[in-house]
Scaffold this motif. Structure first.
Motif: not given
Lengths: 204, 222
Positions: A25-33, A123-127, B35-42
């Motif tokens: 989810m993290c990279s999914f939200l961060a890199v999808s701009k 590396t830390v992409n949970c998928s 909610s702010v740093q967008v980390l650990g959402i999974c």
């Protein structure tokens, strides 16, 4: 063969890593701009996934699992090192990502600078770790592992490119200021997840 | 020489000085990891169907983030920059293995429920993010507090979402029935959407919306 095909389709659509399990989810939200970077990251994830999950399968079955060490000496047959799996899995992934990073830097410098910090973050992409852990938990055999990791990678690729396309369009719409950026991305992802839920009706 | 010692002693701050408390408190709202740093959402989304696994998961993350921060901070002068990610991963993976084995030994049913998500604490970006951004450059005690704070900030969202989902999805909290029987007799129906994965995304989206309308300075963050 049929079994493999259904596993493949299931990994892409029905049990999509992003929408059904929230992995990566993290990279999914961060890199999808932007579609372009999303595309690059998606490809890199597919590649790393294909490299690491089968490798982790080999490690699990010939080094860690119950009785896996029997090929060295029969006296080692009752050694069970499964509890070490997290550490070895993550080391494999970290090593593979390092290799991919060096390869991309050499052969596609433009992509390298576009991905920036997110490349080592695979590396830390949970998928990726998730695929290895599912492989362990569901006791797939080698060909199933291969097909499953390909499917999961493609599922992630599909999801991130779709979200990037939607977010490029969203820039032209009026979103309440407090909801802009992350908030609306979450809600859009939720709607996409609802849409993907309809695939669970497919019987294969 | 004696003067120098006195000076160092003067500089030593109390354990819960204002600055340290700030380190502990900030992640709950202003710099909340989810909610702010967008980390650990999974994992924040995946284990929130019921309150109990959410609490266990929070405790696991809290333990790992606090102690990995502490360990990395203790080691920070000995780790060469180039291999720091691998060192961090090994420390985190070791701690997660401990959590996983403890859960398997004492709470087997919960560990089955959490499935792969305990293992995925390793790749929880909150932990890596805090190690990179904080623990590598700070003294052990503030680093430990930072880990605790971020674990709590993570848990706050996890439990808020889990309470909503279990209450509206199953009418209970922690397995105790909250919505009374007469409500069901008068036509109340559990909300099926809340049990499905997308509900978690909507709830976090709404949480972010509320938080940012209340706290305007967060609006332009990412």
């Amino acid at each position: 063969m049929e079994n493999l095909l259904s596993l493949f389709v299931k990994a892409i659509f029905v049990e999509n890593a992003v929408f059904a399990f929230f992995l990566g989810m993290c990279s999914f939200l961060a890199v999808s701009k932007k579609i372009k970077t999303a595309f690059g990251l998606g490809l890199a994830v597919i590649f790393v996934m294909l490299l690491t999950t089968p490798l982790n399968y080999v490690i699990l079955n010939y080094m860690l699992g119950e009785g896996a060490l029997a090929w060295i000496h029969p006296s080692l047959a009752d050694v069970d090192l499964t509890f070490l799996s997290f550490i070895l899995f993550i080391s494999t992934i970290a090593g593979a990502v390092q290799l991919v990073e060096m390869a991309i830097e050499k052969f596609a410098p433009a992509l390298y600078s576009a991905l920036g910090i997110f490349l080592p973050l695979i590396t830390v992409n949970c998928s990726i770790l998730g695929a290895s852990l599912f492989m362990q938990e569901r006791e797939y055999n080698f060909s199933e592992t291969f097909v499953f990791s390909l499917g999961t990678g493609i599922g992630f690729f599909l999801a991130i490119v779709l979200l990037a396309a939607i977010r490029e369009r969203l820039q032209y719409s009026k979103v309440p200021p407090a909801l802009q950026g992350l908030g609306i991305a979450m809600i859009v992802t939720g709607l996409m997840a609802l849409a993907f839920l309809s695939f669970s009706g497919i019987k294969l | 020489m004696a003067e120098e010692v006195a000076e160092i002693k003067e500089k030593k701050e109390p354990l819960f000085s204002k600055k340290n408390l700030q380190v502990l408190k900030d992640p709950l709202d202003d710099t909340n990891p989810v909610s702010v740093q967008v980390l650990g959402i999974c994992s924040a989304l995946a284990v929130t169907v019921q309150v109990k696994p959410a609490i266990i998961m929070t405790l696991g993350v809290l333990f790992v983030s606090a102690f990995s921060n502490l360990i990395i901070s203790l080691l920070r002068k000995g780790i060469p920059g180039r291999v720091r990610i691998i060192v961090q991963l090994i420390v985190v993976a070791t701690l997660v293995t401990i959590v996983d084995q403890v859960l398997k030994a004492f709470m087997f049913d919960v560990s089955k429920q959490l499935a792969v998500f305990v293992g995925l604490i390793i790749t929880n970006c909150i932990i890596m993010g805090r190690l990179e951004a904080f623990a590598l450059g700070q003294k052990p005690w503030p680093a430990f507090l930072d880990g605790v704070g971020n674990g709590l900030g993570y848990g706050l969202i996890l439990i808020a979402v889990a309470v909503c989902r279990e209450l509206f999805g199953a009418g209970s909290i922690l397995g105790f029935q909250i919505i009374p029987d007469w409500a069901y007799e008068h036509g109340y129906v559990n909300n099926g959407l809340m049990v499905l994965p997308p509900a978690a995304l909507f709830l976090i989206g709404v949480y972010i919306w509320i938080q940012r309308s209340r706290n305007q300075k967060l609006i332009n963050v990412s």
